[in-house]
Design a protein around this motif. Structure first.
Motif, PDB file in Angstrom:
ATOM      1  N   GLY A   1       0.804  -1.554  -0.171  1.00  0.00           N
ATOM      2  CA  GLY A   1      -0.243  -0.243   0.112  1.00  0.00           C
ATOM      3  C   GLY A   1       0.845   0.794   0.600  1.00  0.00           C
ATOM      4  N   ASP A   2       1.902   0.689   0.340  1.00  0.00           N
ATOM      5  CA  ASP A   2       2.964   2.268   0.029  1.00  0.00           C
ATOM      6  C   ASP A   2       2.949   2.875  -1.537  1.00  0.00           C
ATOM      7  OD1 ASP A   2       3.303   2.264   3.245  1.00  0.00           O
ATOM      8  OD2 ASP A   2       5.303   1.573   2.888  1.00  0.00           O
ATOM      9  N   ARG A   3       3.290   4.383  -1.265  1.00  0.00           N
ATOM     10  CA  ARG A   3       3.519   4.723  -2.420  1.00  0.00           C
ATOM     11  C   ARG A   3       5.100   4.429  -3.289  1.00  0.00           C
ATOM     12  NH1 ARG A   3       0.617   9.525  -5.289  1.00  0.00           N
ATOM     13  NH2 ARG A   3       2.221  10.014  -6.951  1.00  0.00           N
ATOM     14  N   PRO A   4       4.819   4.005  -4.373  1.00  0.00           N
ATOM     15  CA  PRO A   4       6.169   3.560  -4.894  1.00  0.00           C
ATOM     16  C   PRO A   4       6.913   5.416  -5.036  1.00  0.00           C
ATOM     17  CG  PRO A   4       4.482   3.710  -6.502  1.00  0.00           C
ATOM     18  CD  PRO A   4       3.712   3.635  -5.361  1.00  0.00           C
ATOM     19  N   ALA A   5       8.841   4.484  -4.909  1.00  0.00           N
ATOM     20  CA  ALA A   5       9.257   5.289  -5.701  1.00  0.00           C
ATOM     21  C   ALA A   5       9.601   5.949  -6.412  1.00  0.00           C
ATOM     22  CB  ALA A   5      11.300   5.127  -4.940  1.00  0.00           C
ATOM     23  N   LYS A   6      10.275   7.129  -6.321  1.00  0.00           N
ATOM     24  CA  LYS A   6       9.451   8.011  -8.077  1.00  0.00           C
ATOM     25  C   LYS A   6      10.983   7.389  -8.501  1.00  0.00           C
ATOM     26  CE  LYS A   6       9.559  13.033 -10.012  1.00  0.00           C
ATOM     27  NZ  LYS A   6      10.746  12.385 -11.418  1.00  0.00           N
ATOM     28  N   GLY A   7      12.032   7.551  -8.244  1.00  0.00           N
ATOM     29  CA  GLY A   7      13.402   7.330  -8.982  1.00  0.00           C
ATOM     30  C   GLY A   7      13.495   8.143  -9.700  1.00  0.00           C
ATOM     31  N   PRO A   8      14.629   8.501 -11.170  1.00  0.00           N
ATOM     32  CA  PRO A   8      14.212   7.397 -11.828  1.00  0.00           C
ATOM     33  C   PRO A   8      14.848   6.214 -11.110  1.00  0.00           C
ATOM     34  CG  PRO A   8      15.859   8.584 -12.184  1.00  0.00           C
ATOM     35  CD  PRO A   8      15.176   9.084 -11.778  1.00  0.00           C
ATOM     36  N   PHE A   9      15.977   5.820 -10.815  1.00  0.00           N
ATOM     37  CA  PHE A   9      15.940   4.333 -10.176  1.00  0.00           C
ATOM     38  C   PHE A   9      16.314   4.001  -8.620  1.00  0.00           C
ATOM     39  CE2 PHE A   9      19.190   7.465 -12.999  1.00  0.00           C
ATOM     40  CZ  PHE A   9      19.677   5.747 -14.013  1.00  0.00           C
ATOM     41  N   ARG A  10      15.815   2.714  -8.689  1.00  0.00           N
ATOM     42  CA  ARG A  10      15.688   2.284  -7.008  1.00  0.00           C
ATOM     43  C   ARG A  10      16.374   1.457  -7.409  1.00  0.00           C
ATOM     44  NH1 ARG A  10      10.131   1.325  -3.589  1.00  0.00           N
ATOM     45  NH2 ARG A  10      11.594   1.533  -1.715  1.00  0.00           N
ATOM     46  N   ILE A  11      17.254   1.214  -5.952  1.00  0.00           N
ATOM     47  CA  ILE A  11      18.276  -0.416  -6.050  1.00  0.00           C
ATOM     48  C   ILE A  11      17.912  -1.394  -4.846  1.00  0.00           C
ATOM     49  CG2 ILE A  11      20.694  -1.322  -6.101  1.00  0.00           C
ATOM     50  CD1 ILE A  11      21.231   1.407  -6.654  1.00  0.00           C
ATOM     51  N   ILE A  12      18.049  -2.384  -4.942  1.00  0.00           N
ATOM     52  CA  ILE A  12      17.387  -3.021  -3.765  1.00  0.00           C
ATOM     53  C   ILE A  12      18.848  -4.102  -3.299  1.00  0.00           C
ATOM     54  CG2 ILE A  12      15.874  -5.469  -2.952  1.00  0.00           C
ATOM     55  CD1 ILE A  12      14.301  -3.778  -5.517  1.00  0.00           C
ATOM     56  N   GLN A  13      19.265  -3.295  -2.603  1.00  0.00           N
ATOM     57  CA  GLN A  13      20.401  -4.201  -1.946  1.00  0.00           C
ATOM     58  C   GLN A  13      19.729  -5.655  -0.562  1.00  0.00           C
ATOM     59  OE1 GLN A  13      20.715  -0.385  -0.744  1.00  0.00           O
ATOM     60  NE2 GLN A  13      22.590   0.267  -1.233  1.00  0.00           N
ATOM     61  N   HIS A  14      21.259  -6.637  -0.637  1.00  0.00           N
ATOM     62  CA  HIS A  14      20.854  -7.555  -0.051  1.00  0.00           C
ATOM     63  C   HIS A  14      22.089  -8.128  -0.134  1.00  0.00           C
ATOM     64  CE1 HIS A  14      18.477 -11.457   1.470  1.00  0.00           C
ATOM     65  NE2 HIS A  14      17.272 -10.162   0.965  1.00  0.00           N
ATOM     66  N   ARG A  15      22.760  -8.765   1.659  1.00  0.00           N
ATOM     67  CA  ARG A  15      23.141  -9.136   2.004  1.00  0.00           C
ATOM     68  C   ARG A  15      24.282 -10.053   0.318  1.00  0.00           C
ATOM     69  NH1 ARG A  15      23.886 -14.700   5.702  1.00  0.00           N
ATOM     70  NH2 ARG A  15      23.119 -15.402   3.484  1.00  0.00           N
ATOM     71  N   ASP A  16      23.720 -10.458  -0.450  1.00  0.00           N
ATOM     72  CA  ASP A  16      24.226 -10.957  -1.162  1.00  0.00           C
ATOM     73  C   ASP A  16      24.327 -10.992  -2.595  1.00  0.00           C
ATOM     74  OD1 ASP A  16      25.772 -13.181   0.376  1.00  0.00           O
ATOM     75  OD2 ASP A  16      23.654 -14.007   0.511  1.00  0.00           O
ATOM     76  N   TRP A  17      23.623  -9.806  -3.084  1.00  0.00           N
ATOM     77  CA  TRP A  17      23.284  -9.749  -4.340  1.00  0.00           C
ATOM     78  C   TRP A  17      22.454  -7.845  -4.031  1.00  0.00           C
ATOM     79  CZ3 TRP A  17      18.216  -8.900  -4.913  1.00  0.00           C
ATOM     80  CH2 TRP A  17      17.096  -9.571  -4.412  1.00  0.00           C
ATOM     81  N   SER A  18      23.038  -6.730  -5.227  1.00  0.00           N
ATOM     82  CA  SER A  18      22.043  -6.368  -5.045  1.00  0.00           C
ATOM     83  C   SER A  18      21.334  -5.918  -7.118  1.00  0.00           C
ATOM     84  CB  SER A  18      22.890  -4.420  -5.591  1.00  0.00           C
ATOM     85  OG  SER A  18      23.289  -4.319  -3.938  1.00  0.00           O
ATOM     86  N   PHE A  19      19.899  -5.292  -6.393  1.00  0.00           N
ATOM     87  CA  PHE A  19      19.363  -5.622  -7.917  1.00  0.00           C
ATOM     88  C   PHE A  19      18.670  -4.403  -7.994  1.00  0.00           C
ATOM     89  CE2 PHE A  19      14.912  -5.534 -10.549  1.00  0.00           C
ATOM     90  CZ  PHE A  19      15.722  -7.046 -11.352  1.00  0.00           C
ATOM     91  N   GLY A  20      18.566  -3.545  -9.225  1.00  0.00           N
ATOM     92  CA  GLY A  20      18.592  -2.504  -9.398  1.00  0.00           C
ATOM     93  C   GLY A  20      17.379  -2.176 -10.727  1.00  0.00           C
ATOM     94  N   LEU A  21      16.536  -1.495 -11.150  1.00  0.00           N
ATOM     95  CA  LEU A  21      15.005  -0.891 -11.481  1.00  0.00           C
ATOM     96  C   LEU A  21      15.416   0.745 -12.178  1.00  0.00           C
ATOM     97  CD1 LEU A  21      12.548  -2.976 -11.017  1.00  0.00           C
ATOM     98  CD2 LEU A  21      13.620  -2.761 -12.834  1.00  0.00           C
ATOM     99  N   ALA A  22      15.004   0.319 -13.564  1.00  0.00           N
ATOM    100  CA  ALA A  22      15.628   2.222 -14.039  1.00  0.00           C
ATOM    101  C   ALA A  22      13.848   2.218 -15.385  1.00  0.00           C
ATOM    102  CB  ALA A  22      16.678   2.957 -14.409  1.00  0.00           C
TER     103      ALA A  22
END
Length: 836
Positions: free
Chosen positions: A214-235
């Motif tokens: 239900g949260d409003r998504p981030a505007k960006g244009p980049f968002r990076i999901i960071q984890h212990r073992d990897w990172s995944f980015g969307l643009a």
């Protein structure tokens, strides 16, 4: 890579020959990833699997989240619905070394039966970056509509449920790039008001936990999901500023009900409110789930109209998006991929990525009372001569070359023989012709204005708005777009190879009957659709023109609030003119304005490649700040302007010499992230731009207050360095030590690291600045600024060296090289050659 592509093609060929009930597996890969589109049977769901080779792991749960979602004919349609049949694929090689694949699916059942989905994927050798786009099509026998869901837009593409359950708590980083005046300046003068801003868009980087449902998504244009073992980015590749900051004159609005652009005066009576969320057309969600994180790009405002048709004449497409991944949670690794994406992957044509220098006439015009009338052949020819002295590759005619706004032909009074004489003069100096245009601006006295009242943007009372410079504005999301494209093609045919597009503002158009809605939609709906489509239409115009002339460069001016192209979309076709004056003003020949310009590389260093920013500095030596200003253009921007009659011939020659040195090293640096020390105004403030492996680079130091001698260490492969110019230096083991003198207020110094040639000759140390260095046919020539001592490494295979113009203090020979220690005089050229 060729073997991989061949394997993909053979796989598809085999699949297409199978019976309809056989599994469909569309798999392609490179050295970094494998991406698979599969269906257990036909018809069935479209399942997408992303495998990271560095992680040796599946990054997403293919069954966890549909790859796309939309509401078609009033019902939710997703990739997970068991209705899809794979029809065909095709591929093409793209100009940046990648390959684009087009996958075609058709809905075989349900309310969207007959709907065609095209999925485009762009992959690049050895890269984890993928660009992708979705299109809905219909043939002549079908018609569909896009609809809202529960009163809201609902279009999501792409979507991936990232696998995170086994690796601890993730976090996300949102990167915005369009926050107007986001920070106060760091170089304020004593009489500056507190919190004085810099009149530019800033980046804004925020790290948070994943979204709750239900949260409003981030505007960006980049968002990076960071984890212990990897990172995944969307643009995503769209454009808009981040909020209303700098947009509205609130006092004017309060007094008479008008909304007024606080910077450039878009005036009219408007009966609607403008809010921060109006500028978020797309969002990047990262919603935490029990078994992972749902990452998606989502439509927020204006992406379509309720009941918008999809038929043979009206396809519907998402914007281009991109995803990338890498091992570990380091944000700097994500930034490196973002830089690679923006410099090398987002744009097919390389012309806008080449380091070139330009001169723009607007600074000259602002120094004259005549402003536009100063653009005569006599004045321009003189400026062309002077700009050539500076080392400019492009000469840009700014506002005033044209007959009228909206009549983009040469002014018959100022330029009666057209652009031909200017083009001829420029060709004598091997310079390209650049042209300024304001695409949407139109003079109300022009024939085009009278011929097309349907394109004239109006306020809420039906009166034409007063837009940039007191003129009216045309709606680009209409039949006007191809007309403007034709204007530009005619200028290209006359020799233009650079366009500066200015004043592409929002303008709040709700005109009916164009390409953003008819009268069946409300004014608010038409306005939202227009604002979403405007950067798409402008970017498409850029694409058509750069396809028409691949050497064309288009620079989009983003120097004011409400400039709608602030985002990634224009970078797919060109580059960005980021700031005019910052905290200063026109005709400021001192260091204060240059400090504003340096805020751009200071704030964006390591995020957006500096080659994609343009800005201009004054190359004048009027306030003992010529070097200070020129070095600011050599870091980034690569632009000069101002009335060049106010420069001296000697001063222009010095600028040209330094520009030529920068041109030697810049081709090695376009993929390099600069290392920046100190905010603008710090003492010292250092920009180190070095390709360590190639032995090439440039280093600039600035100071506001005098400092003691600065000894700068640069990590570099010293075996590849031929010489370092403009500063005393010594080459050590994998390190260059450079000495800068910054003993005056507002001092600056530069060092240019030039790579050794095939001969392998090196100057490994000099206690005086070397001004020039050349190796040609195994002959080394150099010249120093003052008397000094140099150490030369001369490869043994070149034979025994002889020295002219300097005294040999020491000579040591080995099987690998001859080391010479020479004492030189600054007024003489030293030459070392093989003995006859």
């Amino acid at each position: 890579m060729k073997n991989v592509l061949l394997q993909f093609g053979l796989t598809l060929l085999l699949l297409q020959s199978c019976a309809p009930k056989e599994p469909t597996v569309l798999q392609f890969e490179n050295e970094a990833l494998r991406k698979t589109f599969s269906q257990p049977r036909q018809p069935d769901a479209i399942s997408v699997e992303l495998y990271g080779k560095e992680q040796a792991a599946l990054l997403n749960d293919p069954a966890g989240l549909p790859y796309f979602e939309a509401v078609i004919n009033g019902q939710l349609l997703t990739a997970a619905d068991p209705v899809w049949v794979f029809e065909s694929q095709q591929s093409r090689s793209i100009g940046n070394g990648g390959t684009e694949y087009e996958l075609r699916f058709r809905a075989a059942a349900g309310p969207a039966e007959g709907l065609i989905v095209l999925i485009r994927q762009q992959l690049f050798p050895e890269s984890p970056i993928v660009r992708e786009k979705l299109e809905f099509l219909a043939d002549a026998n079908n018609r569909f509509t896009l609809n809202k869901k529960d009163g809201e837009l609902h279009f999501r593409f792409p979507q991936y449920r990232l696998r995170t359950a086994e690796a601890g708590a993730p976090q996300t980083t949102e990167i915005r790039i369009a926050s107007w005046n986001h920070k106060p300046i760091t170089f304020a003068k004593a009489d500056d008001p507190p919190g004085k801003s810099n009149h530019m868009y800033y980046p804004d980087i925020q790290t948070t936990a994943p979204d709750a449902p239900g949260d409003r998504p981030a505007k960006g244009p980049f968002r990076i999901i960071q984890h212990r073992d990897w990172s995944f980015g969307l643009a995503y590749e769209h454009a808009s500023q981040d909020n209303t900051n700098g947009l509205l004159d609130t006092e004017k609005k309060a007094s008479d009900g008008r909304i007024v652009d606080a910077m450039q005066g878009t005036k009219g009576v408007f009966n609607f409110e403008v809010k921060d969320e109006d500028f978020q057309f797309l969002g990047i969600g990262a919603v935490g789930q029990a078994a992972g994180i749902d990452a998606s790009v989502q439509a927020m405002r204006g992406a379509y109209l309720d009941e918008e048709p999809i038929d043979a004449q009206h396809p519907y497409a998402s914007v281009w998006t991109a995803h990338f991944h890498h091992a570990g949670p380091a944000l700097e690794d994500s930034k490196a991929l973002i830089r690679d994406y923006l410099l090398n992957k987002i744009c097919e044509r390389p012309a806008s990525r080449k380091p070139e220098f330009y001169y723009n006439t607007w600074g000259m015009q602002r120094a004259s009372d005549e402003l536009r009338d100063v653009l005569t052949y006599e004045n321009l020819f003189r400026e062309i001569e002077h700009a050539a002295d500076l080392g400019a590759d492009i000469f840009v005619l700014d506002d005033g070359w044209q007959e009228k706004f909206g009549n983009w032909t040469p002014n018959t009074k100022r330029l009666p023989d057209g652009l031909g004489p200017i083009r001829k003069k420029l060709e004598q100096h091997n310079m390209k012709m650049g042209i300024w245009l304001s695409p949407a601006t139109v003079d109300s006295t022009s024939a085009r204005y009278r011929a097309h009242p349907e394109w004239v943007i109006k306020d809420s009372e039906g009166n034409p708005i007063t837009a940039q410079w007191g003129h009216c504005a045309f709606d680009m999301v209409s039949g006007f777009q191809p007309v403007f494209i034709d204007d530009c093609k005619r200028l290209i045919d006359q020799g233009a190879r650079f366009f500066k597009w200015d004043a592409i503002n929002t303008f709040f158009s709700d005109l009916p009957g164009l390409h953003h809605g008819d009268t069946t939609y409300s004014e608010a709906e038409r306005r939202a659709r227009y604002e979403y489509l405007l950067p798409i239409y402008v970017t498409e115009a850029m694409r058509i023109l750069t396809e028409y002339e691949p050497e064309l460069i288009i620079e989009v001016d983003l120097t004011e609030a409400r400039r709608v192209m602030t985002g990634l979309a224009p970078l797919s076709q060109g580059k960005l003119f980021w700031m005019n004056n910052g905290a200063s003003g026109y005709n400021d020949y001192g260091p204060y304005r240059a400090q504003s310009m340096r805020t751009i590389p200071n704030e964006f260093a390591g995020l957006i490649p500096l080659e994609l920013f343009t800005y201009a500095n004054y190359p004048h030596d009027l306030e003992s700040s010529q070097d200070y200003n020129i070095h600011t253009s050599l870091i980034a921007g690569h632009g000069y302007w101002g009335k060049l009659d106010l420069t001296t011939a000697d001063g222009r020659q010095q600028v040209g010499t330094r520009t030529a040195l920068s041109k030697q090293v810049l081709p090695y640096l376009t993929d390099i992230a600069p290392e920046v020390e100190g905010k603008v105004g710090a003492s010292p403030e250092i920009y180190c731009m070095v390709n360590a492996e190639a032995g090439a680079g440039q280093v600039f130091a600035f100071t506001t207050e005098p400092v003691e001698t600065l000894n700068q260490k640069v990590k570099i492969n010293t075996k590849k360095v031929g010489a370092i110019l403009h500063a005393p230096f010594e080459l050590g083991e994998q390190e260059a030590r450079i000495q800068f003198t910054l003993d005056k207020p507002y001092a600056t110094a530069a060092a240019f690291l030039l790579p050794a040639g095939e001969e392998g000759i090196q100057i490994t140390a000099s206690d005086s600045p070397i001004l020039s260095w050349e190796v040609k046919a195994a002959i080394l020539s150099y010249h120093t600024a003052t008397d000094g001592i140099q150490t030369i490494s001369w490869p043994a295979e070149l034979g025994s060296p002889t020295v002219e113009g300097a005294e040999v203090l020491e000579k040591a020979e080995s099987s690998a090289q001859t080391l010479l220690k020479l004492e030189s005089q600054g007024s003489r050229t030293v030459q070392i050659r093989r003995k006859n």
